[in-house]
Scaffold this active site. Sequence first.
Site, PDB file in Angstrom:
ATOM      1  N   HIS A 173     -10.022  -4.305  10.990  1.00  0.00           N
ATOM      2  CA  HIS A 173     -10.661  -4.205   9.678  1.00  0.00           C
ATOM      3  C   HIS A 173     -11.981  -3.435   9.730  1.00  0.00           C
ATOM      4  O   HIS A 173     -12.798  -3.558   8.828  1.00  0.00           O
ATOM      5  CB  HIS A 173     -10.925  -5.600   9.099  1.00  0.00           C
ATOM      6  CG  HIS A 173      -9.691  -6.300   8.639  1.00  0.00           C
ATOM      7  ND1 HIS A 173      -8.776  -6.838   9.513  1.00  0.00           N
ATOM      8  CD2 HIS A 173      -9.199  -6.527   7.401  1.00  0.00           C
ATOM      9  CE1 HIS A 173      -7.779  -7.380   8.817  1.00  0.00           C
ATOM     10  NE2 HIS A 173      -8.012  -7.203   7.544  1.00  0.00           N
TER      11      HIS A 173
ATOM     12  N   GLU B 148       0.806  -1.230   0.000  1.00  0.00           N
ATOM     13  CA  GLU B 148       0.000   0.000   0.000  1.00  0.00           C
ATOM     14  C   GLU B 148       0.832   1.270   0.000  1.00  0.00           C
ATOM     15  O   GLU B 148       0.547   2.215  -0.730  1.00  0.00           O
ATOM     16  CB  GLU B 148      -0.954   0.026   1.204  1.00  0.00           C
ATOM     17  CG  GLU B 148      -2.166  -0.866   1.060  1.00  0.00           C
ATOM     18  CD  GLU B 148      -1.912  -2.298   1.458  1.00  0.00           C
ATOM     19  OE1 GLU B 148      -0.808  -2.600   1.953  1.00  0.00           O
ATOM     20  OE2 GLU B 148      -2.824  -3.133   1.278  1.00  0.00           O
TER      21      GLU B 148
END
Lengths: 463, 349
Positions: free
Chosen positions: A266, A197
Amino acid sequence: MYCTLPAPDSDMATNVLMPALSPTMEQGKLTKWLKKEGDPVKSGDVIAEIETDKATMEVEAVDDGLIAKILVPDGTENVAVNTPIAVIAGEGETASSEVAPGSEPATPEPQPTPAVPMAPAAAPKGVPAEALPEGTAMVTMTVREALRDAMAEEMRRDETVFILGEEVAEYQGAYKITQGLLDEFGARRVVDTPITEHGFAGLGVGAAMAGLRPIVEFMTFNFAMQAMDQIINSAAKTLYMSGGQMGCPVVFRGPNGAAARVAAQHSQDYCAWYSNVPGLKVVVPYTAADAKGLLKSAIRDPNPVIFLENEILYGHSFEVPQVEDHLVPIGVARIAREGKDVTIVSFGIGMTYAEKAATELEAQGIDAEILDLRTLRPMDTAAIVESVKKTGRCVTVEEGWPQCGIGAEISARLMEQAFDYLDAPVVRITGKDVPMPYAANLEKLALPSVAEVVEAVKAVCYR
Amino acid sequence: MAPSDTARSKPAPRKGKATPAQGPSFTREEELEAYRRMLLIRRFEERAGQMYGMGLIGGFCHLYIGQEAVVTGVMMVAKEGDQTITSYRDHGHMLACGMDPKGVMAELTGRRGGYSKGKGGSMHMFSKAKQFYGGHGIVGAQVPLGTGIAFANRYRGNDNVCFTYFGDGAANQGQVYESFNMAELWKLPVVYIVENNRYAMGTSVTRSSALTDFSKRGQSFNIPGEQVDGMDVRAVKAAAQRATDWCRGGNGPIILEMQTYRYRGHSMSDPAKYRSKEEVQKMREEHDPIEQVRQRLLSGKQASEDELKAIDAEVRATIAEAVDFASHDAEPDPAELWTDVLHPAGAGL
């Protein structure tokens, strides 16, 4: 592959239940039976294929026996999770065996529609604030389809637009948002990245500085924390640091906030984080029409745009105007429901609580106005103030944490700009000030609820 | 080339003619050009140091003195459209890219005539016209950015390369390796230039790096690399030529470790207690990049003392003009506080 759970049942016959393929799946399509009634099956045999808008999976038998009865035929859509779809009879039973008695409350009849439909049944208002030409045709589509169409349309329109991210190409998107894009635009413009990322966010920013228009997909915004430095320090600040010379027309998009049962790492809502940063635009669509129109605007915007989607909303259906080029301007809130007694300000998935609460409140004689912010930065403060001038009361709804949250910001702005119009203190409904727990009951408690919104509205209305 | 070919992790494949044993040689014109360009950077940085001491420049100010040969040699092989991106030690790179010393110095003093209208400062300047992409203050952040610029070159199908500079300190940042991976995976035309000046701020490479041969840092990605005498502008130019040929040939990225040295501290506030005065003195006396060119020009009778003095005077005049401008230009208009946060052409509000 997915193993079905056998229903607790008699020792002779087992109900095969519609499996859930993901934490957020509530229904799916029974695409194809690979066995027919009377066929013998062994544990592990693939007996059927099922599909959701995200994925196709195989259903395996978990017992040896015969397919005694197929309860849901090929091609049935919207089969609710846990609906019995077939009966496997034990050895020695005949193919004509009936469903095991008394074990399943659900009627084991083939069902074209699920007994308990998913949330879209709560009909979205979905009326964009923009005036649409009279007689504009509307088409029903999911948020997922709307996002995909927005990207495809912009990629057709502008050759410099491309998408970059994990599993966006060959896998067709981890959440199937990019489905079909590889086929249409090829690997040059639909680029699968390694799981990196920080690196690919920076690469996207560099490509934007060099004049391309990247759409950087984060599989979820939780992973964008790895890339935070490039988003903030490189994307958001460069235009200013360069005295206006070096723009960064990049869109960072992906699901944000809590999905379901995926626990703390998450499930974070980053609305407040990105909203804090000058140099960014922050967009949080709720309806499919807004998802499409705002994403198209975001892709055309010369600034870095954080586009926060929500996994649970991906499958929700709304009416979308069937027009050539559906654009929704960034920075303009939408009055989702007109009312006179109280203003409920929300955005994204928060709107689901707001809308349900308004329906309940209506029954109790309270007429709530709902403002869907749609964009958090720049925030349409004027729309909030305007509404509160009319209602004199305000409740904010968001899934994010309370401290320094969007509700806190709205509350401060109302103090500064509409203090004299307030008849009650602003009340914030937010996610609870804890990391997201895993257990179903705790997770539910950690998120806002319709009841909380209803109570808050009644409180500010002194009811 | 087969992905498993280990030869690729050896120093860069020499394409074209072999390097002469004595090191590449320069024509008189090249020597003079290199001399002039390096001297411009040296004099600029010396004056920047002085102005910092006088309080005309604030905040951070990282000087490039000692490292001039690196960017000068690389830019001698750059062609129209090639891009440059680097860290916060960026004044030399900007001058080498052809940016106006007045605009750079005025940015250092925070004036409206600076490249970023006074809003960026020493570490943050850009020039689209000169293909200079900054000026980045977060150690290593320019590496993915430079990789993305190279991605844009490949996307457009041009044959430009992006020169992406970073130091030995940045070479330990994770995002550098994320970039290496993607650059090699997608064969992006990026020349990674590690300016190894031996100290990551105050920490020597031997105290911070498990593998101090930075040319090998791309090995696990199959990116070739080469160690270069970064104090010899001829060696730098030759290596840069090989590297750009490699990139323009569609072979993907390449790493050049430039072995160099900064004479000054990490920034102006660095007392440089981590190294001896003798070490610095030795580098200045024996390896100074500008003095090397000067000696070659004089000993080879390619230029006279007077010619070099004339260049010196010319450079000093350019710098004096920049200093004068940067000292007298107005500060930004207060209204500039609010501009350039968002591009005004943005749809919506």
